[in-house]
Design an enzyme around this catalytic site. Structure first.
Site, PDB file in Angstrom:
ATOM      1  N   ASP A  98      10.891  -5.479  -5.280  1.00 38.23           N
ATOM      2  CA  ASP A  98      11.693  -4.321  -4.631  1.00 38.23           C
ATOM      3  C   ASP A  98      12.476  -3.624  -5.717  1.00 38.23           C
ATOM      4  O   ASP A  98      13.186  -4.142  -6.524  1.00 38.23           O
ATOM      5  CB  ASP A  98      12.659  -4.733  -3.444  1.00 38.23           C
ATOM      6  CG  ASP A  98      13.061  -3.505  -2.592  1.00 38.23           C
ATOM      7  OD1 ASP A  98      12.334  -3.074  -1.579  1.00 38.23           O
ATOM      8  OD2 ASP A  98      14.214  -3.032  -2.845  1.00 38.23           O
ATOM      9  N   TYR A 133      20.630   4.807  -4.064  1.00 33.85           N
ATOM     10  CA  TYR A 133      20.691   3.932  -3.027  1.00 33.85           C
ATOM     11  C   TYR A 133      22.205   3.173  -3.457  1.00 33.85           C
ATOM     12  O   TYR A 133      22.904   2.812  -2.420  1.00 33.85           O
ATOM     13  CB  TYR A 133      19.814   2.667  -3.288  1.00 33.85           C
ATOM     14  CG  TYR A 133      18.266   3.014  -2.485  1.00 33.85           C
ATOM     15  CD1 TYR A 133      18.289   3.155  -1.133  1.00 33.85           C
ATOM     16  CD2 TYR A 133      17.356   3.778  -3.383  1.00 33.85           C
ATOM     17  CE1 TYR A 133      17.030   3.438  -0.564  1.00 33.85           C
ATOM     18  CE2 TYR A 133      16.298   4.163  -2.960  1.00 33.85           C
ATOM     19  CZ  TYR A 133      15.833   4.000  -1.471  1.00 33.85           C
ATOM     20  OH  TYR A 133      14.912   4.343  -0.668  1.00 33.85           O
ATOM     21  N   ARG A 149       2.165   0.585  -2.068  1.00 28.04           N
ATOM     22  CA  ARG A 149       2.389  -0.338  -0.827  1.00 28.04           C
ATOM     23  C   ARG A 149       1.159  -0.818  -0.367  1.00 28.04           C
ATOM     24  O   ARG A 149       1.045  -1.141   0.911  1.00 28.04           O
ATOM     25  CB  ARG A 149       3.154   0.494   0.168  1.00 28.04           C
ATOM     26  CG  ARG A 149       4.728   0.568  -0.048  1.00 28.04           C
ATOM     27  CD  ARG A 149       5.503   1.038   1.254  1.00 28.04           C
ATOM     28  NE  ARG A 149       6.548   1.935   0.719  1.00 28.04           N
ATOM     29  CZ  ARG A 149       6.892   2.912   1.617  1.00 28.04           C
ATOM     30  NH1 ARG A 149       6.008   3.442   2.397  1.00 28.04           N
ATOM     31  NH2 ARG A 149       7.829   3.811   1.107  1.00 28.04           N
ATOM     32  N   ARG A 164       3.160  -4.337   5.229  1.00 26.56           N
ATOM     33  CA  ARG A 164       3.250  -4.732   6.733  1.00 26.56           C
ATOM     34  C   ARG A 164       1.889  -4.406   7.722  1.00 26.56           C
ATOM     35  O   ARG A 164       1.739  -4.747   8.716  1.00 26.56           O
ATOM     36  CB  ARG A 164       4.503  -4.185   7.482  1.00 26.56           C
ATOM     37  CG  ARG A 164       5.822  -4.583   7.129  1.00 26.56           C
ATOM     38  CD  ARG A 164       6.854  -4.183   7.731  1.00 26.56           C
ATOM     39  NE  ARG A 164       7.192  -2.911   7.081  1.00 26.56           N
ATOM     40  CZ  ARG A 164       7.953  -1.956   7.433  1.00 26.56           C
ATOM     41  NH1 ARG A 164       8.604  -2.060   8.679  1.00 26.56           N
ATOM     42  NH2 ARG A 164       8.266  -1.029   6.649  1.00 26.56           N
ATOM     43  N   ARG A 196       5.415 -13.084   5.097  1.00 29.62           N
ATOM     44  CA  ARG A 196       7.039 -12.567   5.251  1.00 29.62           C
ATOM     45  C   ARG A 196       7.533 -13.163   6.509  1.00 29.62           C
ATOM     46  O   ARG A 196       8.819 -13.712   6.351  1.00 29.62           O
ATOM     47  CB  ARG A 196       6.759 -11.283   5.693  1.00 29.62           C
ATOM     48  CG  ARG A 196       8.356 -10.539   6.113  1.00 29.62           C
ATOM     49  CD  ARG A 196       8.851 -10.601   4.770  1.00 29.62           C
ATOM     50  NE  ARG A 196      10.214  -9.743   5.038  1.00 29.62           N
ATOM     51  CZ  ARG A 196      11.357 -10.524   5.441  1.00 29.62           C
ATOM     52  NH1 ARG A 196      11.019 -11.856   5.359  1.00 29.62           N
ATOM     53  NH2 ARG A 196      12.522  -9.833   5.607  1.00 29.62           N
TER      54      ARG A 196
END
Length: 347
Positions: free
Chosen positions: A80, A156, A30, A34, A43
């Site tokens: 992703d 998921y 990562r 952010r 973004r």
């Protein structure tokens, strides 16, 4: 066949080919995210996260941002792990403040709505991102492509969302084992094709993320994690010899079986890994990566510096890549990231 040769001038590939470096190469899970203002600015252009991931120019831009700012030895493709179920036909969306939401796959009827056929082809924008990033990197920088491992992605898909308790997927496996095996087979096929396409587009190495490998009985772990990822690796190597990293987060003592039996060039360690044990037991079989607690990088200071220096010292003389035991969190101060890089480089 796509070939990585022997690593050339790229320190990270040298490590994955079994050659220790005087200072370990470094990148972070990562590392595009952010915690960087420049990432947040890009973004903000996209209302949807999947749309963002499938916009090559912007995905390439955020992939390159941390390399420009910090000079890591590798960039990891910005994408992703849930792009695969999206491409297979599952309804996937990201809700601000809540994370991913999926229509849960809990029945044979819902399975019929999914298909691995041409799933990788539907992700062609990702391969354009790979080409753009590779063109924007210096020759000594490695570009890492990636995918979620089948069991983690299946978790998921079955749960229908991110969760701190992935037990629903394991319960479904016990209740409907053939259905889950069928889903896993679809994911193995789609994931292998996806990684091959990334390598053909210019990825120098590939990584499989098994974020939900923890808590499984050994026989279940072997079938759903180790064997599934080994099958992906086998299929990928029919088309390319780029090295493959595997991250079975939380696998504990089963890391040893992965290192000895797994046929991966690199094995990523989580934060709970006993590092001295890993050096003695795992490093004779595979290059190692990771182990630094991302929360230490949030706090910074003496504890962070000592942890980084300990990892550099402990793995001196063996093939090792400095990385985190999990990804950066949004509140990570960029200046702490810069300090970690400086410590590793011995500046």
């Amino acid at each position: 066949m796509v070939s990585s040769v022997s690593g050339g001038s790229q320190p990270l590939l040298q490590v994955l080919h079994g050659h220790p470096q005087s200072r370990p190469p470094i990148w972070f899970m990562r590392q595009a995210g952010r915690y960087l203002k420049e990432y947040r600015d890009v973004r903000a252009r996209h209302p949807g996260f999947i749309e963002f991931c499938l916009t090559p120019e912007d995905a390439a831009e955020v992939t390159l941002q941390p390399i420009r700012r910090f000079g890591m030895d590798a960039a990891i493709l910005f994408a992703d792990i849930l792009l695969i179920p999206h491409a297979m036909g599952q309804n996937v969306r990201f809700v601000k403040g809540e994370g991913p939401k999926l229509e849960p796959v809990v029945s044979a009827d819902l399975m019929k709505t999914l298909s691995a056929d041409k799933a990788a082809e539907r992700l062609s924008p990702v391969y354009e991102t790979v080409r753009l990033v590779r063109a924007g990197l210096d020759d000594d920088k490695t570009l890492i492509g990636f995918a979620g491992s089948p069991w983690t992605v299946a978790t998921y898909m079955i749960n229908g969302q991110g969760t701190k308790d992935p037990s629903a997927a394991r319960q479904l496996f016990y209740r409907e084992p053939q259905m889950v095996r069928d889903l896993m087979a679809m994911l193995v096929s789609a994931t292998a094709d996806y990684l091959i396409a990334q390598a053909e587009a210019g990825a120098d190495a590939l990584k499989l993320f098994d974020s939900w490998a923890a808590g499984l009985p050994e026989n279940v772990f072997r079938e759903l994690c180790l064997e599934a990822n080994m099958e992906i690796a086998r299929r990928v190597r029919e088309k390319t010899d780029v090295p493959i990293l595997y991250f079975p987060k939380g696998a504990g003592a089963l890391y040893e079986a992965v290192a000895i039996e797994g046929s991966f060039e690199g094995l990523a360690m989580d934060t709970q890994m006993p590092m001295e044990w890993a050096k003695k037991t795992l490093s004779p079989h595979v290059a190692l990566q990771g182990g630094l607690d991302p929360l230490l990088v949030v706090e910074g200071g003496k504890a962070m510096r000592e942890a980084v220096e300990y990892l550099v010292k402990t793995f001196d003389g063996v093939p090792y890549i400095l990385n985190l035991g999990h990804g950066f969190v949004p509140e990570t101060p960029p200046e702490h990231v810069a300090e970690v890089v400086k410590i590793v480089r011995g500046d």
